[in-house]
Design a protein around this motif. Structure first.
Motif, PDB file in Angstrom:
ATOM      1  N   UNK A 203       0.789  -1.226   0.000  1.00  0.00           N
ATOM      2  CA  UNK A 203       0.000   0.000   0.000  1.00  0.00           C
ATOM      3  C   UNK A 203       0.818   1.270   0.000  1.00  0.00           C
ATOM      4  N   UNK A 204       1.920   1.280  -0.767  1.00  0.00           N
ATOM      5  CA  UNK A 204       2.787   2.455  -0.855  1.00  0.00           C
ATOM      6  C   UNK A 204       3.003   2.853  -2.307  1.00  0.00           C
ATOM      7  N   UNK A 205       3.244   4.147  -2.508  1.00  0.00           N
ATOM      8  CA  UNK A 205       3.747   4.639  -3.785  1.00  0.00           C
ATOM      9  C   UNK A 205       5.269   4.640  -3.663  1.00  0.00           C
ATOM     10  N   UNK A 206       5.933   3.849  -4.486  1.00  0.00           N
ATOM     11  CA  UNK A 206       7.377   3.646  -4.367  1.00  0.00           C
ATOM     12  C   UNK A 206       8.073   4.208  -5.603  1.00  0.00           C
ATOM     13  N   UNK A 207       9.080   5.043  -5.367  1.00  0.00           N
ATOM     14  CA  UNK A 207       9.849   5.622  -6.464  1.00  0.00           C
ATOM     15  C   UNK A 207      11.294   5.141  -6.376  1.00  0.00           C
ATOM     16  N   UNK A 208      11.785   4.578  -7.481  1.00  0.00           N
ATOM     17  CA  UNK A 208      13.169   4.115  -7.593  1.00  0.00           C
ATOM     18  C   UNK A 208      13.800   4.816  -8.788  1.00  0.00           C
ATOM     19  N   UNK A 209      14.892   5.521  -8.579  1.00  0.00           N
ATOM     20  CA  UNK A 209      15.562   6.214  -9.681  1.00  0.00           C
ATOM     21  C   UNK A 209      17.003   5.756  -9.804  1.00  0.00           C
ATOM     22  N   UNK A 210      17.557   5.855 -11.007  1.00  0.00           N
ATOM     23  CA  UNK A 210      18.957   5.536 -11.227  1.00  0.00           C
ATOM     24  C   UNK A 210      19.831   6.591 -10.560  1.00  0.00           C
ATOM     25  N   UNK A 211      20.772   6.144  -9.748  1.00  0.00           N
ATOM     26  CA  UNK A 211      21.693   7.056  -9.082  1.00  0.00           C
ATOM     27  C   UNK A 211      22.846   7.419 -10.014  1.00  0.00           C
ATOM     28  N   UNK A 212      23.525   8.480  -9.691  1.00  0.00           N
ATOM     29  CA  UNK A 212      24.747   8.894 -10.385  1.00  0.00           C
ATOM     30  C   UNK A 212      25.904   8.017  -9.930  1.00  0.00           C
ATOM     31  N   UNK A 213      26.677   7.387 -10.808  1.00  0.00           N
ATOM     32  CA  UNK A 213      26.538   7.253 -12.264  1.00  0.00           C
ATOM     33  C   UNK A 213      26.200   5.797 -12.609  1.00  0.00           C
ATOM     34  N   UNK A 214      24.969   5.421 -12.417  1.00  0.00           N
ATOM     35  CA  UNK A 214      24.488   4.067 -12.664  1.00  0.00           C
ATOM     36  C   UNK A 214      23.466   4.070 -13.804  1.00  0.00           C
ATOM     37  N   UNK A 215      23.435   2.965 -14.556  1.00  0.00           N
ATOM     38  CA  UNK A 215      22.385   2.701 -15.546  1.00  0.00           C
ATOM     39  C   UNK A 215      22.219   3.886 -16.505  1.00  0.00           C
ATOM     40  N   UNK A 216      21.057   4.521 -16.507  1.00  0.00           N
ATOM     41  CA  UNK A 216      20.826   5.647 -17.419  1.00  0.00           C
ATOM     42  C   UNK A 216      21.786   6.802 -17.164  1.00  0.00           C
ATOM     43  N   UNK A 217      22.357   6.866 -15.964  1.00  0.00           N
ATOM     44  CA  UNK A 217      23.265   7.961 -15.585  1.00  0.00           C
ATOM     45  C   UNK A 217      24.734   7.534 -15.647  1.00  0.00           C
ATOM     46  N   UNK A 218      24.995   6.347 -16.185  1.00  0.00           N
ATOM     47  CA  UNK A 218      26.365   5.847 -16.188  1.00  0.00           C
ATOM     48  C   UNK A 218      27.251   6.620 -17.162  1.00  0.00           C
ATOM     49  N   UNK A 219      28.532   6.511 -16.978  1.00  0.00           N
ATOM     50  CA  UNK A 219      29.497   7.100 -17.896  1.00  0.00           C
ATOM     51  C   UNK A 219      29.541   6.251 -19.161  1.00  0.00           C
ATOM     52  N   UNK A 220      29.308   6.857 -20.304  1.00  0.00           N
ATOM     53  CA  UNK A 220      29.360   6.141 -21.572  1.00  0.00           C
ATOM     54  C   UNK A 220      30.789   6.144 -22.103  1.00  0.00           C
ATOM     55  N   UNK A 221      31.188   5.012 -22.649  1.00  0.00           N
ATOM     56  CA  UNK A 221      32.564   4.858 -23.090  1.00  0.00           C
ATOM     57  C   UNK A 221      32.940   5.852 -24.178  1.00  0.00           C
ATOM     58  N   UNK A 222      32.023   6.124 -25.104  1.00  0.00           N
ATOM     59  CA  UNK A 222      32.333   7.013 -26.214  1.00  0.00           C
ATOM     60  C   UNK A 222      32.565   8.451 -25.780  1.00  0.00           C
ATOM     61  N   UNK A 223      32.192   8.773 -24.537  1.00  0.00           N
ATOM     62  CA  UNK A 223      32.390  10.133 -24.026  1.00  0.00           C
ATOM     63  C   UNK A 223      33.697  10.287 -23.255  1.00  0.00           C
ATOM     64  N   UNK A 224      34.407   9.190 -23.033  1.00  0.00           N
ATOM     65  CA  UNK A 224      35.618   9.217 -22.212  1.00  0.00           C
ATOM     66  C   UNK A 224      36.839   9.535 -23.072  1.00  0.00           C
TER      67      UNK A 224
END
Length: 432
Positions: A203-224
């Motif tokens: 019975x809860x509204x649960x919010x889970x977000x990607x932390x820095x720098x994980x998943x959608x927020x991860x460092x992309x290799x082509x930018x390094x």
């Protein structure tokens, strides 16, 4: 080889927290196979320092620990001179904010609902929002299907686990199909449960977000840059097990570079975490289906660390559960910095607050700490010391009934029994 790696991750709690996929192998000298008891015991002996004259920094450990030993930190509520709870809290939080050097992140982001559907009795929303820097943050929101009115909310923090390729998927399920690495992850550390789903069902509204720098927020290799730092990796074939394991190893080795760059920019990793998690909390609180007077947060390991900083600083968190991340700065100095991420450390703060006292800044709001007695990431004595510190803080504030610390047999985990106790704690204080 896969089984050896899996067993090694089990042994280290998957959290060398950034080291489990690489750095700890240099400590243990080899990947550990649980079927070899002698090798396992040897690895554990190397990870836990018993000699009082030795430490992870050699003979310097005793001296370094002495810098903070045998005296209360300057802003510890345990000091006799602090008699006004509100005044102490205001001053201590101000100093913590200064030490974190939280970067400016603008106002509440605009949220995009990318997809909505039902699964396993839950209404699920796939969300995203754009912060002033980096790629958009992906998030998952879960609540019971056909829920009416306002529900209490939970900000659910995913773990670190030395696995930066994944974020929200570590603690959620949105279909019957799981990536094999996430099926393995949930089996080992959550007893085959997606705990964010499990608490939402209550019975809860649960919010889970990607932390820095994980998943959608991860460092992309082509930018390094320079290209030599990429170690030949690209962003191609992103969902293959081989690519993910190679990326996680790279991200582990890259963590000291990220941390030094953040320090050089005048901020801290913990400050970035808090700033981004605060935006997620803003988004959760702005929802019409959320009871903003009854919001909790929880997480295992790196998620427990995020719980400490978020719950310690923002009183919108009415109930907090920290899982598998509670010890003292002394433990890090002498024994366990080798096991932990660069994300944990805030320069100079140990002079002013011991680590558990960061969470203690929320006193008298309800707080639960869940420890595993055989957790490889902390020494049991220092877990107990942290427990004693928090108990003293809550006792001085006249709120003994609002603090609880439980111990469970076994290694680093958030299993069914622990989840049940955590969710019951939420029910008591957010629904009671």
């Amino acid at each position: 080889m896969k089984n050896k790696r899996r067993d090694f991750l089990k042994l280290t709690g998957m959290t060398g927290l950034g080291l489990a996929t690489g750095g700890l192998s240099s400590v243990f000298g080899a990947t550990v196979n649980h079927s070899n008891a002698m090798e396992k015991n040897s690895a554990l002996k190397n990870a836990i320092v018993d000699d009082k004259n030795s430490s992870v920094i050699g003979a310097y450990g005793k001296w370094a620990a002495g810098l903070i030993d045998n005296k209360l930190p300057a802003l510890s509520f345990r000091k006799k001179e602090f008699t006004n709870l509100d005044a102490w809290k205001k001053d201590a939080r101000k100093r913590l904010t200064e030490r974190l050097a939280i970067p400016e992140m603008g106002g509440t982001p605009v949220v995009t609902v990318k997809k909505q559907y039902s699964y396993d009795g839950l209404h699920i929303e796939e969300l995203s929002w754009q912060l002033p820097y980096g790629a958009a943050t992906d998030a998952i929101l879960l609540k019971p299907v056909n829920a009416k009115g306002k529900l209490p909310g939970v900000l659910a923090f995913h773990d670190h686990g030395g696995v930066k390729y994944f974020g929200t998927r570590k603690i959620t399920r949105t279909s019957d199909t799981l990536h094999p690495l996430m099926a393995e992850h949930q089996k080992f550390y959550y007893e085959d449960l997606a705990w964010a789903n499990e608490v939402a069902k209550r019975g809860y509204v649960v919010l889970v977000s990607d932390a820095f720098p994980f998943a959608s927020r991860r460092v992309l290799m082509n930018d390094v840059a320079p290209e030599s730092l990429r170690h030949g990796l690209t962003d191609d074939d992103p969902e293959s097990v081989e690519h993910i394991e190679a990326y996680n190893k790279w991200a582990s080795d890259h963590e000291h570079i990220m941390s030094k760059s953040l320090y050089s920019a005048g901020t801290t990793w913990a400050g970035v975490f808090f700033g981004e998690d605060k935006k997620a909390l803003d988004i959760l609180c702005n929802r019409p289906d959320v009871d903003v007077k009854n919001i909790g947060c929880c997480g295992l390991s790196g998620g427990g660390m995020r719980t400490v900083f978020m719950a310690g600083q923002d009183d919108r968190i009415k109930c907090a559960v920290c899982v598998g991340f509670m010890t003292t700065w002394r433990d890090f100095v002498l024994n366990k910095s080798v096991n932990h991420t660069w994300m944990t450390y805030v320069p100079l703060l140990p002079n002013e607050l011991d680590f558990p006292e960061i969470l203690g800044l929320r006193v008298p709001l309800p707080t639960m700490v869940l420890n595993d007695t055989e957790d490889e990431l902390y020494t049991l004595d220092e877990m107990k010391s942290a427990d004693k510190i928090l108990a003293e803080v809550y006792a001085k504030a006249g709120a003994t009934d609002r603090y609880k610390c439980n111990y469970y047999p076994g290694p680093h985990k958030f299993d069914k029994k622990m989840q049940a106790d955590a969710f019951n704690w939420f029910d008591k204080w957010l629904k009671g």
